[in-house]
Design a protein around this motif. Structure first.
Motif, PDB file in Angstrom:
ATOM      1  N   VAL A   1      24.945 -12.762   9.939  1.00  0.00           N
ATOM      2  CA  VAL A   1      25.572 -11.540   9.419  1.00  0.00           C
ATOM      3  C   VAL A   1      27.028 -11.796   9.080  1.00  0.00           C
ATOM      4  O   VAL A   1      27.602 -11.164   8.197  1.00  0.00           O
ATOM      5  CB  VAL A   1      25.470 -10.385  10.444  1.00  0.00           C
ATOM      6  N   ASN A   2      27.650 -12.744   9.787  1.00  0.00           N
ATOM      7  CA  ASN A   2      29.055 -13.023   9.524  1.00  0.00           C
ATOM      8  C   ASN A   2      29.270 -13.934   8.323  1.00  0.00           C
ATOM      9  O   ASN A   2      30.391 -14.328   8.036  1.00  0.00           O
ATOM     10  CB  ASN A   2      29.690 -13.664  10.757  1.00  0.00           C
ATOM     11  N   SER A   3      28.193 -14.274   7.638  1.00  0.00           N
ATOM     12  CA  SER A   3      28.318 -15.170   6.494  1.00  0.00           C
ATOM     13  C   SER A   3      29.198 -14.556   5.403  1.00  0.00           C
ATOM     14  O   SER A   3      29.349 -13.344   5.309  1.00  0.00           O
ATOM     15  CB  SER A   3      26.925 -15.448   5.929  1.00  0.00           C
ATOM     16  N   ASP A   4      29.790 -15.429   4.612  1.00  0.00           N
ATOM     17  CA  ASP A   4      30.623 -14.960   3.515  1.00  0.00           C
ATOM     18  C   ASP A   4      29.789 -14.491   2.339  1.00  0.00           C
ATOM     19  O   ASP A   4      30.257 -13.732   1.497  1.00  0.00           O
ATOM     20  CB  ASP A   4      31.537 -16.093   3.033  1.00  0.00           C
ATOM     21  N   ASN A   5      28.558 -14.954   2.283  1.00  0.00           N
ATOM     22  CA  ASN A   5      27.711 -14.607   1.148  1.00  0.00           C
ATOM     23  C   ASN A   5      27.123 -13.202   1.327  1.00  0.00           C
ATOM     24  O   ASN A   5      26.577 -12.877   2.386  1.00  0.00           O
ATOM     25  CB  ASN A   5      26.585 -15.634   1.018  1.00  0.00           C
ATOM     26  N   VAL A   6      27.231 -12.382   0.277  1.00  0.00           N
ATOM     27  CA  VAL A   6      26.824 -10.983   0.415  1.00  0.00           C
ATOM     28  C   VAL A   6      25.322 -10.849   0.661  1.00  0.00           C
ATOM     29  O   VAL A   6      24.891 -10.019   1.459  1.00  0.00           O
ATOM     30  CB  VAL A   6      27.220 -10.144  -0.821  1.00  0.00           C
ATOM     31  N   MET A   7      24.529 -11.668  -0.001  1.00  0.00           N
ATOM     32  CA  MET A   7      23.093 -11.510   0.156  1.00  0.00           C
ATOM     33  C   MET A   7      22.647 -11.950   1.540  1.00  0.00           C
ATOM     34  O   MET A   7      21.805 -11.319   2.171  1.00  0.00           O
ATOM     35  CB  MET A   7      22.318 -12.293  -0.918  1.00  0.00           C
ATOM     36  N   VAL A   8      23.241 -13.058   2.032  1.00  0.00           N
ATOM     37  CA  VAL A   8      22.882 -13.531   3.367  1.00  0.00           C
ATOM     38  C   VAL A   8      23.181 -12.437   4.388  1.00  0.00           C
ATOM     39  O   VAL A   8      22.391 -12.160   5.291  1.00  0.00           O
ATOM     40  CB  VAL A   8      23.660 -14.820   3.710  1.00  0.00           C
ATOM     41  N   GLN A   9      24.327 -11.803   4.212  1.00  0.00           N
ATOM     42  CA  GLN A   9      24.727 -10.734   5.113  1.00  0.00           C
ATOM     43  C   GLN A   9      23.686  -9.609   5.129  1.00  0.00           C
ATOM     44  O   GLN A   9      23.269  -9.140   6.193  1.00  0.00           O
ATOM     45  CB  GLN A   9      26.061 -10.198   4.618  1.00  0.00           C
ATOM     46  N   PHE A  10      23.261  -9.231   3.942  1.00  0.00           N
ATOM     47  CA  PHE A  10      22.272  -8.159   3.793  1.00  0.00           C
ATOM     48  C   PHE A  10      20.954  -8.548   4.466  1.00  0.00           C
ATOM     49  O   PHE A  10      20.400  -7.793   5.267  1.00  0.00           O
ATOM     50  CB  PHE A  10      22.080  -7.889   2.293  1.00  0.00           C
ATOM     51  N   HIS A  11      20.488  -9.756   4.174  1.00  0.00           N
ATOM     52  CA  HIS A  11      19.209 -10.171   4.735  1.00  0.00           C
ATOM     53  C   HIS A  11      19.287 -10.302   6.258  1.00  0.00           C
ATOM     54  O   HIS A  11      18.366  -9.937   6.969  1.00  0.00           O
ATOM     55  CB  HIS A  11      18.770 -11.509   4.118  1.00  0.00           C
ATOM     56  N   ALA A  12      20.427 -10.811   6.743  1.00  0.00           N
ATOM     57  CA  ALA A  12      20.577 -10.991   8.187  1.00  0.00           C
ATOM     58  C   ALA A  12      20.575  -9.636   8.886  1.00  0.00           C
ATOM     59  O   ALA A  12      19.942  -9.456   9.930  1.00  0.00           O
ATOM     60  CB  ALA A  12      21.863 -11.738   8.485  1.00  0.00           C
ATOM     61  N   LEU A  13      21.267  -8.666   8.291  1.00  0.00           N
ATOM     62  CA  LEU A  13      21.284  -7.332   8.882  1.00  0.00           C
ATOM     63  C   LEU A  13      19.876  -6.747   8.912  1.00  0.00           C
ATOM     64  O   LEU A  13      19.455  -6.129   9.894  1.00  0.00           O
ATOM     65  CB  LEU A  13      22.228  -6.412   8.096  1.00  0.00           C
ATOM     66  N   GLY A  14      19.155  -6.970   7.810  1.00  0.00           N
ATOM     67  CA  GLY A  14      17.771  -6.481   7.739  1.00  0.00           C
ATOM     68  C   GLY A  14      16.936  -7.068   8.858  1.00  0.00           C
ATOM     69  O   GLY A  14      16.198  -6.352   9.540  1.00  0.00           O
ATOM     70  N   LEU A  15      17.083  -8.359   9.079  1.00  0.00           N
ATOM     71  CA  LEU A  15      16.285  -9.019  10.122  1.00  0.00           C
ATOM     72  C   LEU A  15      16.701  -8.527  11.507  1.00  0.00           C
ATOM     73  O   LEU A  15      15.858  -8.216  12.355  1.00  0.00           O
ATOM     74  CB  LEU A  15      16.460 -10.539  10.022  1.00  0.00           C
ATOM     75  N   LEU A  16      18.008  -8.421  11.693  1.00  0.00           N
ATOM     76  CA  LEU A  16      18.527  -7.991  12.987  1.00  0.00           C
ATOM     77  C   LEU A  16      17.980  -6.602  13.333  1.00  0.00           C
ATOM     78  O   LEU A  16      17.546  -6.350  14.459  1.00  0.00           O
ATOM     79  CB  LEU A  16      20.055  -7.958  12.904  1.00  0.00           C
ATOM     80  N   TYR A  17      18.012  -5.720  12.363  1.00  0.00           N
ATOM     81  CA  TYR A  17      17.513  -4.365  12.608  1.00  0.00           C
ATOM     82  C   TYR A  17      16.010  -4.396  12.884  1.00  0.00           C
ATOM     83  O   TYR A  17      15.528  -3.722  13.786  1.00  0.00           O
ATOM     84  CB  TYR A  17      17.811  -3.460  11.424  1.00  0.00           C
ATOM     85  N   HIS A  18      15.316  -5.216  12.118  1.00  0.00           N
ATOM     86  CA  HIS A  18      13.861  -5.285  12.300  1.00  0.00           C
ATOM     87  C   HIS A  18      13.514  -5.734  13.724  1.00  0.00           C
ATOM     88  O   HIS A  18      12.596  -5.215  14.349  1.00  0.00           O
ATOM     89  CB  HIS A  18      13.257  -6.244  11.279  1.00  0.00           C
ATOM     90  N   ILE A  19      14.270  -6.698  14.238  1.00  0.00           N
ATOM     91  CA  ILE A  19      13.997  -7.203  15.586  1.00  0.00           C
ATOM     92  C   ILE A  19      14.290  -6.127  16.636  1.00  0.00           C
ATOM     93  O   ILE A  19      13.579  -5.981  17.611  1.00  0.00           O
ATOM     94  CB  ILE A  19      14.849  -8.460  15.871  1.00  0.00           C
ATOM     95  N   ARG A  20      15.340  -5.332  16.374  1.00  0.00           N
ATOM     96  CA  ARG A  20      15.815  -4.434  17.432  1.00  0.00           C
ATOM     97  C   ARG A  20      15.366  -3.001  17.252  1.00  0.00           C
ATOM     98  O   ARG A  20      15.750  -2.133  18.043  1.00  0.00           O
ATOM     99  CB  ARG A  20      17.342  -4.456  17.442  1.00  0.00           C
ATOM    100  N   LYS A  21      14.596  -2.718  16.225  1.00  0.00           N
ATOM    101  CA  LYS A  21      14.453  -1.311  15.872  1.00  0.00           C
ATOM    102  C   LYS A  21      13.730  -0.476  16.925  1.00  0.00           C
ATOM    103  O   LYS A  21      13.871   0.738  16.951  1.00  0.00           O
ATOM    104  CB  LYS A  21      13.795  -1.137  14.506  1.00  0.00           C
ATOM    105  N   THR A  22      12.976  -1.118  17.802  1.00  0.00           N
ATOM    106  CA  THR A  22      12.294  -0.332  18.821  1.00  0.00           C
ATOM    107  C   THR A  22      13.230   0.035  19.978  1.00  0.00           C
ATOM    108  O   THR A  22      12.936   0.926  20.749  1.00  0.00           O
ATOM    109  CB  THR A  22      11.095  -1.120  19.380  1.00  0.00           C
ATOM    110  N   ASP A  23      14.354  -0.667  20.066  1.00  0.00           N
ATOM    111  CA  ASP A  23      15.299  -0.422  21.151  1.00  0.00           C
ATOM    112  C   ASP A  23      16.454   0.425  20.618  1.00  0.00           C
ATOM    113  O   ASP A  23      17.348  -0.076  19.954  1.00  0.00           O
ATOM    114  CB  ASP A  23      15.800  -1.791  21.663  1.00  0.00           C
ATOM    115  N   LYS A  24      16.416   1.720  20.936  1.00  0.00           N
ATOM    116  CA  LYS A  24      17.373   2.636  20.320  1.00  0.00           C
ATOM    117  C   LYS A  24      18.806   2.291  20.693  1.00  0.00           C
ATOM    118  O   LYS A  24      19.717   2.364  19.874  1.00  0.00           O
ATOM    119  CB  LYS A  24      17.034   4.066  20.725  1.00  0.00           C
TER     120      LYS A  24
END
Lengths: 888, 212
Positions: A185-208
């Protein structure tokens, strides 16, 4: 010019498209070239493109063919040509769903994935993940983790996106990649940031809690990618929604701050989220609206100066804004925007103009209606059917909001009816006119006239029959009914059989209702007896014979009031009758009556709701009783009680949050009542057995049988029945029953649900169940109350006067009377015209046993309350007595 | 003729769905694209990628494309609500580019994808965005679509980055590895092909200016 045209024609025949006439088999044949060495990259690339093209065209390729081509394709890994290699990846992805043994390429792809060619690595990862299944995931896990944090953005993105795809199947493995995702998520590249956030949320979405932390962390640390921002806004909005929090939530502050972001995409997403949130107040909404307002007006200088491209983009922005405004539930905030909208109603893009106008119609006042309708009528022909329906829905809500404007609106609707349009569009207009006619007496004649004109040239049988039915119902009661007959008879001459039959029925209704038209109607109907269609002939013959009797009661029963039994019930009863032939004729009274779909009219008043749910709702309401009948017939003890007369709606006999949740439904039969108790056990450490509801019957009632629910486990609803015989005294119909839930409790393990061996008896007191008069009557709509009143006759008439001192308005009195007596209000008499102090309410229905029951209640409002003169007519003296005392 | 009219009205009847104006909140997910497609000026598919189960069969997909094309090929509005979906589109000469998303999707996101798609194709075709050029470079077009969006997730929305990743073939075969005959054949071919192309595009341009 001519030669040019021919030239174009030739081109269209396929000269311009080298891929046009490709044969699947030839192309796959060509794919064998892949096996040749050395590989010719250009040639193979060409063939591979052809293969991709035919797959893309939707050609289906068999498994054997695909597998063969797939294996040929793997040979191409020998070539280092970048384009060819990339095409191979595409081929692998396409084939991975069809071919067998695709994992064969795993090692080649892993080599590319970890190789030196950056250009290959990203696409290789994505291709690899399309052939990988979960058993294989372990072996590539290490490489995926490395790839996620790779310094080449394309590689990192590819790994993150593939992880998301894999995560759809199982969360387990990708959960372990959370640290890598965090780093990405800390990457300088905008798309990497977006994809990383997407993955992070997907992993954690059951834990409010974790999601909460995620949002607060990234909302402080400013992200670079607008896509990531949009995603974060959606996550925050979802949190607010789930917590039912309002604007005081820190999440809301974050969304609000996004309104000042530099990217339009983010600003719009934030405004969109704020507008969509449920608990927003006008104050929270203001900043969002002002931003949207800015979008509305900012493009105007651009409109003047900029090129077409910019212009289109501006439209698009405005369209978004308008769509939001239409959806908005806060008209006050919108009024601020109305000025900007006014400027858009002459917009060149008709979609935008339509939305602007409908928005203004919904939020504006009565005085602006004329002007807006005039504006919109100038370009109705230019917009698509979808938008036309939006306009019609806006008009429908206007009709009920400003009844005095019906003239303008009706004319407009009539104009729309005459124009071109599909079935849904026409149906929407016709429905709109019909609702308006029913709600507004003044609009009736104009509306009927428009509909008459419409059926003159209507290609939709469904609509024509619907309108003819309406004409038959409403037409006879207008001041000059004769003028409609010409329109109806024209249908008999010109239309198909279904419409002709509907027209015949409509004419018969005129004849039955209007004495002076009777003879003419009979003449017309006699002509229809020569029709080519059986149904039309049958109907005509039947009606002629009934009408010639010249008996009001007959006409009322067989022409004006149609079949009142439920169709499903009738079918079942007839089927039963044919199975067990008996000497006795079939008795229509044994068939359950059709329940009135109560919700129907109410739903109509809310335009913009999801319309698709409406028909299903109505259907459920209409057949609910048939469902119960079927259910009860399944229980052997209850199978031979006769036809089900009426089922009440469910009543809760416990609070909804107690240990046991119980609902009661009363099913009335000719001599019995069945109480159906739907029980739910809300304790996960208990299992109930042999559940019954013991009832203390009121005087005259006798409990015949309890049918227990054998087992009631946690959260699985079960049903127990109690069968009660009704008192033999026909006037004794009401009573109160004390109820106790009795059962055997077995404690059980909350986790496994395994019960203990031994249990103990326990009981639980429920609220009392009332049996009222309303349980013994079924609502029946009599379209022509006066005729039915005469049909029943004064034989068993009872009359009484009551002073309803605790009622202060007529509406209140009417609601209460309907509730107590449980009959159907007819001829819209349940609606009191404004400012009247006297009103007559007509109620109709059928009493248990098939006795017609009619009630006329004359109400007068004075200082001491409401005075009511109640007159009851019925085919049975006891019924009259019961109904007359129901209110007392 | 009458029969045709009737058919048309039946078609529209089947496909008109009422627009749900109330957008509602979207489930947070990076999956935002439902489909991307390129159609020619008869509404035939040149490229189509569907990323979810909205249209499960090829038949339904083609019917959707046909209807979408009929709705959009005359108006240049760039955005349309169609069958409960938001479609953004852009056309040039004889090509129509579409990006389709849910009706609740942020339209600006869809538009950004459309522009990235169009611009990268335009660069790949050297600004010569028309059917013939597209078919000549179909391999690169497939690759561009693949770099743009992966199963519904936007992979790259910057057209320069996409073009760079696709890395279209310049003169890729080193001269030393070719025989003289090959070279003459190739360049001769290329020269004549180039002249043809110039003539053809000039012809096309005249034709379009006449037809418009």
């Amino acid at each position: 010019m001519l030669s040019l045209k021919r030239d174009k024609k030739e081109e269209e025949d396929g000269g311009g498209n080298p891929f046009n006439n490709l044969e699947k088999s030839t192309v796959l044949q060509e794919a064998r070239t892949f096996n040749e060495t050395p590989i010719n990259p250009r040639k193979c690339g060409n063939i591979l493109t052809k293969v991709l093209y035919i797959i893309n065209q939707g050609e289906s390729i068999g498994q054997t063919e695909a597998t063969e081509a797939f294996f040929a394709m793997t040979k191409l890994f020998q070539s280092k040509d970048p384009i060819l290699r990339r095409l191979v990846y595409l081929g692998i992805k396409e084939m991975s769903k069809i071919a067998q043994d695709v994992i064969i390429v795993t090692s080649s792809l892993m080599k590319d994935m970890t190789g030196k060619e950056d250009q290959f690595r990203g696409p290789a990862i994505r291709a690899l993940c399309s052939v990988t299944d979960h058993s294989m995931l372990q072996s590539i896990e290490r490489y995926m983790k490395q790839a996620i944090v790779d310094k080449v953005p394309a590689v990192s993105s590819a790994a993150l996106v593939s992880a998301l795809h894999l995560g759809k199947g199982s969360q387990e493995v990708i959960k372990r990649w959370v640290n890598e995702a965090q780093e990405a998520v800390n990457s300088d590249n905008v798309m990497v940031q977006f994809h990383a956030l997407g993955l992070l949320y997907h992993i954690r979405k059951t834990d409010k809690l974790a999601v909460n932390k995620l949002v607060s962390k990234f909302s402080k640390q400013s992200l670079k990618s607008p896509y990531a921002y949009c995603l974060l806004i959606r996550i925050a909005a979802k949190l607010i929604e789930e917590e039912d929090a309002g604007s005081e939530s820190p999440m809301f502050d974050f969304i609000e701050s996004c309104l000042r972001h530099k990217s339009e995409m983010v600003i719009y997403e934030a405004a969109h989220a704020i507008v969509q949130l449920k608990n927003t107040t006008a104050k929270d909404l203001a900043p969002a609206v002002s931003v949207l307002q800015l979008f509305c007006s900012s493009p105007k200088p651009t409109l003047r100066f900029a090129a077409v491209r910019t212009l289109n983009k501006a439209y698009e922005l405005m369209l978004n804004v308008l769509k939001l405004l239409v959806a908005i539930k806060h008209p006050a905030a919108v009024t601020a925007c109305n000025l900007d909208l006014e400027n858009l109603i002459t917009d060149v893009n008709r979609s935008i103009a339509t939305l602007a106008i409908t928005t203004l119609l919904k939020t504006g006042n009565e005085s602006s209606v004329d002007r807006l309708m005039k504006q919109i009528s100038t370009f109705m022909s230019e917009i698509s059917d979808e938008f036309k329906i939006v306009v019609v829905q806006a008009i429908r809500s206007l009709c009920s909001k400003f009844p005095r404007k019906h003239n303008v609106l009706m004319t407009f609707l009539a104009q729309m009816l005459r124009d071109e349009g599909g079935f849904d569009y026409k149906k929407e207009i016709v429905d709109c006119i019909i609702t308006t006619i029913e709600d507004n007496v003044e609009a009736k004649e104009a509306g009927l006239a428009h509909l008459c004109e419409f059926i003159e040239d209507c290609e939709h049988t469904v609509l024509a029959t619907k309108i003819l039915h309406l004409l038959g119902r409403e037409g006879p009661r207008t001041p000059s009914p004769s003028k409609y007959i010409r329109f109806i008879y024209n249908r008999v001459i010109l239309e198909n059989a279904a419409v002709r039959a509907a027209a015949v029925s409509a004419i018969a209704k005129f004849g039955a209702h209007c004495d002076d038209l009777l003879n003419s109607c009979v003449v017309l109907l006699e002509r229809c007896q020569l029709d080519t269609d059986d149904e039309v002939r049958d109907r005509a013959t039947f009606y002629v014979n009934v009408l010639k009797q010249k008996q009001k009661a007959l006409s009322s029963a067989y022409i004006l009031n149609g079949l009142q039994v439920s169709v499903v019930g009738l079918e079942r009863a007839l089927h039963q009758y044919t199975l067990e032939p008996s000497e006795a004729p079939f008795d229509l009274k044994s068939v359950p009556l059709a329940t009135q779909p109560i919700a129907e009219q109410k739903v109509r008043d809310v335009p913009g709701e999801v319309p698709s749910s409406k028909p299903t709702q109505d259907k459920v309401a209409a057949s609910r009783q048939d469902v119960y009948q079927e259910q009860l017939a399944q229980v052997p003890e209850l199978a031979n009680l006769g036809a089900l007369f009426k089922s009440s709606s469910p009543v809760e006999v416990t609070e909804s949050e107690t240990e046991y949740y119980v609902q009661c439904i009363k099913h009335t039969f000719n001599n019995y009542i069945v109480f159906q108790f739907d029980c739910t056990n809300t304790l996960n450490d208990q299992q109930l057995e042999r559940v019954t509801v013991e009832m203390e019957p009121a005087e005259g009632f006798e409990v015949i049988k309890y049918i227990p629910c054998p087992l009631l486990t946690y959260n699985k609803p079960g049903t127990t029945y109690t069968l009660v015989r009704l008192p033999s005294e026909p006037t004794q119909v009401t009573g109160t029953f004390a109820c106790v839930l009795k059962f055997l409790v077995k404690d059980c393990d909350p986790q496994t649900g395994e019960p203990d061996e031994d249990g103990y008896d326990d009981e639980y007191v429920l609220e009392d169940v009332e049996v009222s008069v309303a349980d013994h009557v079924q609502k029946v709509m009599k379209p022509n109350f006066a005729a039915s009143w005469e049909e029943v006759g004064p034989e068993n008439e009872l009359e009484d006067t009551y002073a309803l001192s605790n009622m202060s308005t007529l509406e209140e009195a009417i609601t209460n009377i309907i509730q107590y007596i449980g009959l159907q209000p007819c001829e819209r008499s349940d609606k009191v015209p404004e400012g009247k102090s006297a009103h007559t309410l007509y109620l109709a229905g059928v009493f248990r046993g098939g006795h017609d029951a009619l009630v006329r209640a004359k109400l007068a409002l004075d200082t001491s309350g409401v005075t009511m003169q109640l007159t009851v007519r019925s085919t049975d003296p006891h019924v009259s007595e019961v109904l007359a005392t129901a209110v007392a | 003729m009458n029969f045709n009219l009737l058919r048309a009205s039946i078609d529209t009847r089947r496909h008109v769905k009422t627009i749900n104006m109330d957008g509602g909140l979207l489930e947070p997910s990076p999956y935002s694209i439902k489909a991307i497609t390129i159609l020619d000026n008869d509404g035939n598919r040149l490229l189509a990628k569907y990323y979810d189960e909205t249209f499960p069969t090829a038949k339904e997909q083609k019917a959707f494309e046909k209807n979408l094309f009929n709705k959009t090929h005359r108006a240049n509005a760039e955005i349309i609500m169609f069958e409960g979906l938001t479609c953004v589109y852009k056309s040039n000469v004889d090509l129509f580019f579409y990006v389709v998303g849910s009706s609740m999707e942020n339209e600006l996101i869809l538009a950004s994808v459309l522009h990235a798609f169009y611009d990268s194709i335009s660069q790949i075709l050297r600004k010569n965005v028309e059917k013939r050029a597209l078919l000549d470079n179909l391999d690169a077009v497939f690759l561009a679509a693949d770099e743009l969006c992966d199963q519904g997730i936007i992979l790259e929305a910057d057209s320069n980055a996409i073009v760079q990743k696709v890395a279209i073939r310049n003169e890729d075969i080193p001269l030393g590895e070719q025989t003289m005959a090959q070279i003459t054949a190739k360049y001769g071919q290329q020269v004549s092909a180039a002249t043809d192309r110039v003539l053809q595009s000039a012809k096309d341009q005249i034709k379009w200016s006449l037809l418009k």
